[in-house]
Design an enzyme around this catalytic site. Structure first.
Site, PDB file in Angstrom:
ATOM      1  N   GLU A   1       9.818   1.021  10.756  1.00 24.70           N
ATOM      2  CA  GLU A   1      10.829   2.074  10.596  1.00 24.70           C
ATOM      3  C   GLU A   1      10.094   3.382  10.811  1.00 24.70           C
ATOM      4  O   GLU A   1       9.315   3.817   9.964  1.00 24.70           O
ATOM      5  CB  GLU A   1      11.453   1.970   9.195  1.00 24.70           C
TER       6      GLU A   1
ATOM      7  N   GLY B   1       2.467   3.909  13.486  1.00 21.60           N
ATOM      8  CA  GLY B   1       3.159   2.696  13.920  1.00 21.60           C
ATOM      9  C   GLY B   1       2.471   2.085  15.136  1.00 21.60           C
ATOM     10  O   GLY B   1       2.300   0.859  15.220  1.00 21.60           O
TER      11      GLY B   1
ATOM     12  N   LYS C   1       0.842  -1.204   0.000  1.00 20.60           N
ATOM     13  CA  LYS C   1       0.000   0.000   0.000  1.00 20.60           C
ATOM     14  C   LYS C   1       0.873   1.249   0.000  1.00 20.60           C
ATOM     15  O   LYS C   1       1.468   1.599   1.010  1.00 20.60           O
ATOM     16  CB  LYS C   1      -0.936   0.041   1.215  1.00 20.60           C
TER      17      LYS C   1
ATOM     18  N   GLY D   1       6.810   4.915   8.456  1.00 20.77           N
ATOM     19  CA  GLY D   1       5.926   6.068   8.601  1.00 20.77           C
ATOM     20  C   GLY D   1       6.056   6.660   9.984  1.00 20.77           C
ATOM     21  O   GLY D   1       7.036   6.408  10.690  1.00 20.77           O
TER      22      GLY D   1
ATOM     23  N   GLU E   1       9.365  15.815  15.352  1.00 23.51           N
ATOM     24  CA  GLU E   1       9.908  15.622  14.012  1.00 23.51           C
ATOM     25  C   GLU E   1       9.276  16.680  13.094  1.00 23.51           C
ATOM     26  O   GLU E   1       8.061  16.844  13.097  1.00 23.51           O
ATOM     27  CB  GLU E   1       9.558  14.213  13.538  1.00 23.51           C
TER      28      GLU E   1
HETATM   29  P1  ADP Z   1       2.227  10.739   7.208  1.00 26.62           P
HETATM   30  O1  ADP Z   1       1.333  11.290   8.286  1.00 26.62           O
HETATM   31  O2  ADP Z   1       3.526  11.397   7.152  1.00 26.62           O
HETATM   32  O3  ADP Z   1       1.532  10.603   5.894  1.00 26.62           O
HETATM   33  P2  ADP Z   1       1.748   8.031   7.979  1.00 26.62           P
HETATM   34  O4  ADP Z   1       2.496   7.215   8.960  1.00 26.62           O
HETATM   35  O5  ADP Z   1       0.361   8.440   8.348  1.00 26.62           O
HETATM   36  O6  ADP Z   1       2.649   9.260   7.676  1.00 26.62           O
HETATM   37  O7  ADP Z   1       1.667   7.308   6.577  1.00 26.62           O
HETATM   38  C1  ADP Z   1       2.488   6.240   6.174  1.00 26.62           C
HETATM   39  C2  ADP Z   1       1.614   5.184   5.540  1.00 26.62           C
HETATM   40  O8  ADP Z   1       0.732   4.662   6.538  1.00 26.62           O
HETATM   41  C3  ADP Z   1       0.718   5.671   4.415  1.00 26.62           C
HETATM   42  O9  ADP Z   1       0.679   4.691   3.397  1.00 26.62           O
HETATM   43  C4  ADP Z   1      -0.632   5.812   5.092  1.00 26.62           C
HETATM   44  O10 ADP Z   1      -1.723   5.722   4.219  1.00 26.62           O
HETATM   45  C5  ADP Z   1      -0.597   4.633   6.036  1.00 26.62           C
HETATM   46  N1  ADP Z   1      -1.541   4.710   7.159  1.00 26.62           N
HETATM   47  C6  ADP Z   1      -2.045   5.808   7.756  1.00 26.62           C
HETATM   48  N2  ADP Z   1      -2.876   5.459   8.767  1.00 26.62           N
HETATM   49  C7  ADP Z   1      -2.894   4.105   8.818  1.00 26.62           C
HETATM   50  C8  ADP Z   1      -3.556   3.131   9.656  1.00 26.62           C
HETATM   51  N3  ADP Z   1      -4.361   3.485  10.632  1.00 26.62           N
HETATM   52  N4  ADP Z   1      -3.317   1.830   9.418  1.00 26.62           N
HETATM   53  C9  ADP Z   1      -2.482   1.446   8.435  1.00 26.62           C
HETATM   54  N5  ADP Z   1      -1.855   2.311   7.614  1.00 26.62           N
HETATM   55  C10 ADP Z   1      -2.046   3.620   7.795  1.00 26.62           C
END
Ligand code: ADP
Length: 500
Positions: free
Chosen positions: A268, A251, A193, A246, A403
């Site tokens: 990570e 996380g 994804k 992310g 951050e």
């Molecule tokens: P940012 O806020 O910098 O976009 P994220 O950690 O939210 O960083 O995003 C990293 C990835 O995690 C993206 O692919 C995002 O769509 C996904 N993501 C965001 N929320 C969730 C969640 N609750 N469960 C799984 N994946 C998620």
């Protein structure tokens, strides 16, 4: 006389790809989302829509996981040399398409072509080639029981099964390589994804993998946002492992979602890395290296070494030189040849960084460069942030704790090595760090004392496919790159045979 434009035309194959309707890549085919949803993809340099992609929901995640599950035994048992061949061909195909993938990445993420085409794409290609090499070298062991039992014991190195890879927007293509390289080499199949802001290079990569001959279902790409597409993948009972890059808040959600079937995790997460510049450093090298540590990729790097601690005796000279270097930055669209810093990925990210910059000023920091929103009308529609250099910062300021993920440096001073180490470690994170010194003894002492997964000495941000990378403390767990990155994608089976 008209000044010739430095902007390269968008390649026809990139334009043709942008103009397609982009489905989800499931079981070797592109298809619309089951509920028909779509997401707009914007060019961060202009704010204009450049593509539309499908928005997956739980039904699509189910279909992608089922395809990955069905394909997994066949992929795992395909001859190692045949798997290695496919991975190597993928690396070669990416190398040949560096311009095409680079342009696509620059249009989607905003980063300059000098970074996307020249660094991200070749490094991603080398990842596939490097992990192709491991496929033919995965072996278990024959073991002797310590108790002297009359048993023949051996281990098998088996894939964990179906891997969900959830990746961010700062290095969209490269992150595909970080995850797919070791996951596929170990015999897993993957549901990937990409971030909702930057889904295009992952979709183009999936199409390329199909052209090269990867079997259907081995890699599936579901585009969509975090709650609707990421969360069902993270919670899916038939996914064996999640590999995630992310932010920490996400996380934490992924850890919680993993408990349903006790998924294996590689995380990570964020960073707040220090750069330490000692009095004996080569000043020009330290300035250039620190500039890269902070401002590379518009500062949107989890490793950004933006907490800069400089020995008080060289502080004024260092700040003057770094400020001069930051003033040379040329903001502009990623596709312009003379651009050295592109826009941030989204309006949301621009606004978040600008408000953190404002908080720095409110809390008493001095902006030696930048500190205000971009004023150039030519850049008004893009998501640009003025590169900023703060001094007079204190450890309690928000900009020193959170951050930032934007082009912002915070410079302060130290007197002794012990103080430098204490300042470096004064963070919940432990991803990376930089040291600038010519003293060998100090190099080893400080490198040992810093609690971070990477220490760069007289350099910063070096990456290589063969060298492990990953954080300590709140920056996550499980290494990426190198042989060590294979481990979390494998599980050891022990076989006991009674010989009596
Ligand atoms: P940012 O806020 O910098 O976009 P994220 O950690 O939210 O960083 O995003 C990293 C990835 O995690 C993206 O692919 C995002 O769509 C996904 N993501 C965001 N929320 C969730 C969640 N609750 N469960 C799984 N994946 C998620």
């Amino acid at each position: 006389m008209a000044v010739p434009s430095t902007k390269p035309a968008v390649l026809p194959q990139v334009q043709e790809f942008l103009d397609r309707s982009h489905g989800l890549f499931i079981d070797g085919e592109f298809r619309p989302a089951a509920q028909g949803g779509t997401l707009s993809v914007l060019d961060p340099a202009t704010g204009e829509q450049i593509a539309t992609v499908a928005a997956a929901t739980a039904v699509d995640v189910d279909a992608a996981v089922a395809a990955a599950r069905a394909a997994q035994p066949g992929w795992a048992t395909l001859a190692p040399s045949a798997k290695a061949d496919l991975m190597w061909k993928l690396g070669e195909a990416l190398e040949q398409r560096a311009q095409e993938f680079g342009q696509l990445e620059s249009l989607d993420n905003g980063k300059p072509m000098g970074e996307s085409g020249a660094l991200d794409v070749p490094l991603c290609a080398s990842l596939f080639k490097y992990y192709a090499g491991w496929i033919t070298k995965l072996e278990g062991e024959t073991m002797t029981p310590a108790g002297g039992l009359d048993m023949h014991v051996y281990t098998l190195r088996e894939p964990v099964g179906v891997v969900g890879a959830i990746i961010p927007w700062n290095f969209p293509l490269l992150m595909c390589g970080y995850k797919l390289g070791p996951a596929l080499a170990a015999g897993n199949t993957v549901v990937l994804k990409p971030a909702e802001q930057t889904p295009l290079s992952a979709l183009r990569l999936a199409a390329l993998m199909a052209e090269i001959g990867f079997p259907a279902g081995v890699v599936n790409v579901i585009t969509g946002d975090g709650p609707d597409a990421g969360a069902p993948l993270a919670a899916h009972r038939d996914v064996d492992k999640i590999t995630f890059t992310g932010e920490n808040a996400t996380g934490a959600k992924i850890i919680q979602a993993s408990t349903g079937n006790m998924k294996k995790l590689t995380l990570e997460l964020g960073g707040k890395s220090p750069s330490l510049v000692f009095a004996d450093a080569d000043l020009d090298a330290a300035v250039e290296g620190t500039f890269g540590a902070v401002y590379f990729n518009q500062g949107q790097c989890c490793i950004a070494g933006a907490r800069v601690f400089v020995h008080s005796s060289i502080r004024d000279a260092f700040v003057a030189k770094l400020a001069e270097r930051v003033r040379q930055v040329k903001l502009g669209p990623g596709l312009d040849a003379d651009t050295t810093m592109g826009p941030l990925v989204s309006a949301e990210q621009r606004d978040r960084v600008n408000s953190l910059i404002a908080s720095g000023l409110e809390q008493g920091a001095t902006a030696v460069v930048g500190g205000a929103p971009v004023s150039d009308p030519a850049l008004a529609d893009g998501f640009y942030v003025e590169p900023t250099l703060f001094t007079d910062v204190t450890p309690d300021m928000t900009i020193m704790r959170q951050e930032i993920f934007g082009p912002v440096a915070m410079v302060s001073t130290f007197e002794t090595d012990e103080e430098a180490i204490a300042l470096a470690n004064d963070t919940a994170f432990g991803l990376a760090s930089g040291i600038w010194t010519r003293d060998v003894g100090r190099t080893h002492r400080v490198a040992k004392a810093i609690r971070a997964g990477v220490v760069w000495v007289n350099t910063y941000g070096m990456f290589d496919v063969a060298i492990p990378y990953g954080g300590f403390k709140a920056s996550g767990y499980g290494k990426e790159l190198g042989r060590e990155a294979m481990e979390p994608y494998l599980q050891t089976k022990t076989v006991w045979i009674d010989l009596s």
